[in-house]
Write a protein that holds these residues in place. Structure first.
Motif, PDB file in Angstrom:
ATOM      1  N   PHE A 167      19.364  14.779   8.342  1.00 32.92           N
ATOM      2  CA  PHE A 167      18.135  15.418   8.840  1.00 32.92           C
ATOM      3  C   PHE A 167      18.444  16.861   9.229  1.00 32.92           C
ATOM      4  O   PHE A 167      17.739  17.796   8.827  1.00 32.92           O
ATOM      5  N   LEU A 168      19.503  17.045  10.030  1.00 29.63           N
ATOM      6  CA  LEU A 168      19.878  18.394  10.465  1.00 29.63           C
ATOM      7  C   LEU A 168      20.220  19.275   9.275  1.00 29.63           C
ATOM      8  O   LEU A 168      19.780  20.435   9.194  1.00 29.63           O
ATOM      9  N   LEU A 169      20.986  18.737   8.334  1.00 26.73           N
ATOM     10  CA  LEU A 169      21.369  19.512   7.155  1.00 26.73           C
ATOM     11  C   LEU A 169      20.145  19.959   6.370  1.00 26.73           C
ATOM     12  O   LEU A 169      20.015  21.138   6.009  1.00 26.73           O
ATOM     13  N   MET A 170      19.219  19.038   6.099  1.00 21.41           N
ATOM     14  CA  MET A 170      18.042  19.376   5.305  1.00 21.41           C
ATOM     15  C   MET A 170      17.099  20.293   6.073  1.00 21.41           C
ATOM     16  O   MET A 170      16.431  21.156   5.481  1.00 21.41           O
ATOM     17  N   PHE A 171      17.044  20.139   7.380  1.00 19.74           N
ATOM     18  CA  PHE A 171      16.211  21.012   8.213  1.00 19.74           C
ATOM     19  C   PHE A 171      16.711  22.445   8.115  1.00 19.74           C
ATOM     20  O   PHE A 171      15.921  23.390   7.968  1.00 19.74           O
ATOM     21  N   VAL A 172      18.036  22.607   8.178  1.00 16.97           N
ATOM     22  CA  VAL A 172      18.623  23.943   8.061  1.00 16.97           C
ATOM     23  C   VAL A 172      18.413  24.504   6.655  1.00 16.97           C
ATOM     24  O   VAL A 172      18.055  25.673   6.490  1.00 16.97           O
ATOM     25  N   ILE A 173      18.646  23.671   5.632  1.00 20.67           N
ATOM     26  CA  ILE A 173      18.425  24.125   4.251  1.00 20.67           C
ATOM     27  C   ILE A 173      16.994  24.591   4.064  1.00 20.67           C
ATOM     28  O   ILE A 173      16.737  25.651   3.470  1.00 20.67           O
ATOM     29  N   SER A 174      16.046  23.817   4.573  1.00 18.53           N
ATOM     30  CA  SER A 174      14.637  24.184   4.436  1.00 18.53           C
ATOM     31  C   SER A 174      14.342  25.501   5.135  1.00 18.53           C
ATOM     32  O   SER A 174      13.553  26.323   4.650  1.00 18.53           O
ATOM     33  N   GLY A 175      14.992  25.710   6.290  1.00 20.64           N
ATOM     34  CA  GLY A 175      14.736  26.930   7.042  1.00 20.64           C
ATOM     35  C   GLY A 175      15.327  28.173   6.411  1.00 20.64           C
ATOM     36  O   GLY A 175      14.659  29.202   6.290  1.00 20.64           O
ATOM     37  N   VAL A 176      16.589  28.085   5.981  1.00 25.53           N
ATOM     38  CA  VAL A 176      17.266  29.296   5.511  1.00 25.53           C
ATOM     39  C   VAL A 176      17.179  29.505   4.013  1.00 25.53           C
ATOM     40  O   VAL A 176      17.437  30.613   3.526  1.00 25.53           O
ATOM     41  N   ALA A 177      16.838  28.459   3.281  1.00 22.34           N
ATOM     42  CA  ALA A 177      16.882  28.577   1.821  1.00 22.34           C
ATOM     43  C   ALA A 177      15.546  28.389   1.126  1.00 22.34           C
ATOM     44  O   ALA A 177      15.483  28.487  -0.099  1.00 22.34           O
ATOM     45  N   THR A 178      14.481  28.107   1.870  1.00 22.74           N
ATOM     46  CA  THR A 178      13.187  27.944   1.214  1.00 22.74           C
ATOM     47  C   THR A 178      12.054  28.689   1.907  1.00 22.74           C
ATOM     48  O   THR A 178      10.963  28.759   1.376  1.00 22.74           O
ATOM     49  N   ASP A 179      12.321  29.237   3.084  1.00 24.13           N
ATOM     50  CA  ASP A 179      11.280  29.941   3.831  1.00 24.13           C
ATOM     51  C   ASP A 179      11.438  31.437   3.622  1.00 24.13           C
ATOM     52  O   ASP A 179      12.487  32.012   3.924  1.00 24.13           O
ATOM     53  N   ASN A 180      10.400  32.085   3.115  1.00 25.90           N
ATOM     54  CA  ASN A 180      10.454  33.516   2.811  1.00 25.90           C
ATOM     55  C   ASN A 180      10.636  34.393   4.043  1.00 25.90           C
ATOM     56  O   ASN A 180      10.937  35.577   3.912  1.00 25.90           O
ATOM     57  N   ARG A 181      10.461  33.823   5.229  1.00 26.74           N
ATOM     58  CA  ARG A 181      10.605  34.625   6.436  1.00 26.74           C
ATOM     59  C   ARG A 181      12.040  34.680   6.927  1.00 26.74           C
ATOM     60  O   ARG A 181      12.348  35.456   7.836  1.00 26.74           O
ATOM     61  N   SER A 182      12.919  33.855   6.374  1.00 26.60           N
ATOM     62  CA  SER A 182      14.305  33.827   6.837  1.00 26.60           C
ATOM     63  C   SER A 182      15.150  34.834   6.076  1.00 26.60           C
ATOM     64  O   SER A 182      14.735  35.389   5.063  1.00 26.60           O
ATOM     65  N   SER A 183      16.365  35.056   6.576  1.00 28.36           N
ATOM     66  CA  SER A 183      17.299  35.960   5.903  1.00 28.36           C
ATOM     67  C   SER A 183      18.107  35.160   4.898  1.00 28.36           C
ATOM     68  O   SER A 183      19.096  34.518   5.234  1.00 28.36           O
ATOM     69  N   GLY A 184      17.675  35.195   3.657  1.00 29.04           N
ATOM     70  CA  GLY A 184      18.296  34.371   2.626  1.00 29.04           C
ATOM     71  C   GLY A 184      19.729  34.746   2.303  1.00 29.04           C
ATOM     72  O   GLY A 184      20.467  33.945   1.738  1.00 29.04           O
ATOM     73  N   ASP A 185      20.156  35.962   2.670  1.00 30.29           N
ATOM     74  CA  ASP A 185      21.520  36.380   2.367  1.00 30.29           C
ATOM     75  C   ASP A 185      22.557  35.527   3.078  1.00 30.29           C
ATOM     76  O   ASP A 185      23.713  35.472   2.659  1.00 30.29           O
ATOM     77  N   PHE A 186      22.158  34.872   4.166  1.00 30.85           N
ATOM     78  CA  PHE A 186      23.091  34.066   4.945  1.00 30.85           C
ATOM     79  C   PHE A 186      22.854  32.574   4.785  1.00 30.85           C
ATOM     80  O   PHE A 186      23.360  31.762   5.558  1.00 30.85           O
ATOM     81  N   ALA A 187      22.078  32.206   3.763  1.00 32.28           N
ATOM     82  CA  ALA A 187      21.738  30.798   3.567  1.00 32.28           C
ATOM     83  C   ALA A 187      22.986  29.946   3.343  1.00 32.28           C
ATOM     84  O   ALA A 187      23.162  28.902   3.967  1.00 32.28           O
ATOM     85  N   GLY A 188      23.857  30.382   2.443  1.00 31.27           N
ATOM     86  CA  GLY A 188      25.061  29.610   2.146  1.00 31.27           C
ATOM     87  C   GLY A 188      25.937  29.428   3.360  1.00 31.27           C
ATOM     88  O   GLY A 188      26.499  28.350   3.595  1.00 31.27           O
ATOM     89  N   LEU A 189      26.084  30.483   4.171  1.00 30.61           N
ATOM     90  CA  LEU A 189      26.915  30.412   5.371  1.00 30.61           C
ATOM     91  C   LEU A 189      26.335  29.433   6.389  1.00 30.61           C
ATOM     92  O   LEU A 189      27.066  28.627   6.978  1.00 30.61           O
ATOM     93  N   ALA A 190      25.020  29.484   6.600  1.00 37.33           N
ATOM     94  CA  ALA A 190      24.379  28.590   7.559  1.00 37.33           C
ATOM     95  C   ALA A 190      24.519  27.133   7.134  1.00 37.33           C
ATOM     96  O   ALA A 190      24.784  26.254   7.961  1.00 37.33           O
ATOM     97  N   ILE A 191      24.357  26.868   5.851  1.00 41.85           N
ATOM     98  CA  ILE A 191      24.478  25.490   5.353  1.00 41.85           C
ATOM     99  C   ILE A 191      25.913  25.001   5.476  1.00 41.85           C
ATOM    100  O   ILE A 191      26.166  23.867   5.886  1.00 41.85           O
ATOM    101  N   GLY A 192      26.877  25.864   5.135  1.00 46.23           N
ATOM    102  CA  GLY A 192      28.271  25.485   5.267  1.00 46.23           C
ATOM    103  C   GLY A 192      28.659  25.189   6.705  1.00 46.23           C
ATOM    104  O   GLY A 192      29.385  24.223   6.980  1.00 46.23           O
ATOM    105  N   LEU A 193      28.175  26.001   7.637  1.00 44.20           N
ATOM    106  CA  LEU A 193      28.473  25.772   9.050  1.00 44.20           C
ATOM    107  C   LEU A 193      27.842  24.483   9.553  1.00 44.20           C
ATOM    108  O   LEU A 193      28.420  23.782  10.388  1.00 44.20           O
TER     109      LEU A 193
END
Length: 272
Positions: A167-193
């Motif tokens: 749940f936490l993993l997918m919540f973060v993925i949805s936030g950083v990797a699918t929402d146009n308001r987030s900073s997508g440049d750090f998506a991979g780092l946030a998911i890895g962390l």
């Protein structure tokens, strides 16, 4: 021309004799169409990404078991870092799912083409099986060194933990990797962390799979299916619930032209 070449040409002419020129043209167009080429590239990227996810993550486990040089925090770091590396390496090609649960959750909420789901899952499973086979050959693995996922608590508790951390993993993925308001440049780092945190906190309790391919690959290669259902049901349920929860807070009253445009990496996680 050899008799072998002549025979192959004759066989080909027979196989196409009953086809109209238009049908043969359509078949050629299909095989060389942009859509087919792009999907092939995506599937290959998912296979390679999942291969190295399992090779590095499970390989760290095997090295620690054999030589004691990595430690548990080091193994958790290996899982998180390999996700970061592969997300930036091929995320712009396939979206960097490397996880059937993530692919299914995206498809459920119409953020990923349903027709591509079977191809992605097949690629992820192939990558996991190939990586598991490679590790078994290179490290001479026996059942005592089983690098799949096994719970150290009751099945019920392990299932709940898998649902929560996925749940936490997918919540973060949805936030950083699918929402146009987030900073997508750090998506991979946030998911890895996120994966690093989940492995650190629950890895020794439930296995911290979060990924059916991660558990099924080693299980298939080593013929050890104990509690495998937990690592199929838990991640899929957790991913769907995590995506659903984020979709509840995704929407905004701002018009689209006021929403900050994201990078290609952000958009690529949905496969669009």
């Amino acid at each position: 021309m050899s008799s072998k070449d002549h025979g192959s040409d004759l066989e080909e002419s027979r196989s196409t004799k009953g086809q109209s020129p238009r049908r043969r043209h359509e078949d050629a167009d299909f095989c060389s169409s942009t859509a087919v080429v792009v999907l092939t590239q995506k599937v290959f990227a998912e296979t390679v990404g999942t291969y190295f996810l399992i090779f590095v993550g499970c390989g760290a486990f095997l090295v620690d078991k054999k030589y004691g040089s990595i430690t548990f925090p080091g193994m958790a770091a290996a899982w998180g870092l390999v996700i970061v590396v592969m997300a930036y390496a091929v995320g712009h090609i396939s979206g960097g799912h490397f996880n059937p649960a993530v692919t299914i959750a995206f498809a459920v909420f119409r953020q990923f083409p349903l027709t591509q789901v079977p191809s992605y899952i097949a690629a992820q499973m192939l990558g996991s099986i190939l990586a598991s086979g490679t590790l078994c050959l290179l490290y001479d693995v026996d059942q005592e060194l089983f690098f799949g996922t096994l719970p150290s608590v009751s099945y019920g508790r392990a299932l709940v933990l898998e649902i929560i951390i996925t749940f936490l993993l997918m919540f973060v993925i949805s936030g950083v990797a699918t929402d146009n308001r987030s900073s997508g440049d750090f998506a991979g780092l946030a998911i890895g962390l996120t994966i690093l945190i989940n492995v650190l906190t629950t890895g020794q309790v439930c296995g911290a799979s979060m990924n059916p391919a991660r558990s099924l690959g080693p299980a298939i290669v080593m013929h050890n299916y104990k509690a495998i259902w937990i690592y199929i049901v838990g991640p899929v349920m957790g991913a769907i619930l995590g995506a659903f929860a984020y979709n509840l807070i995704r929407y905004t009253d701002k018009p689209l032209n006021e929403i900050t445009k994201s990078s290609s990496l952000l958009r690529s996680f949905t496969g669009n």
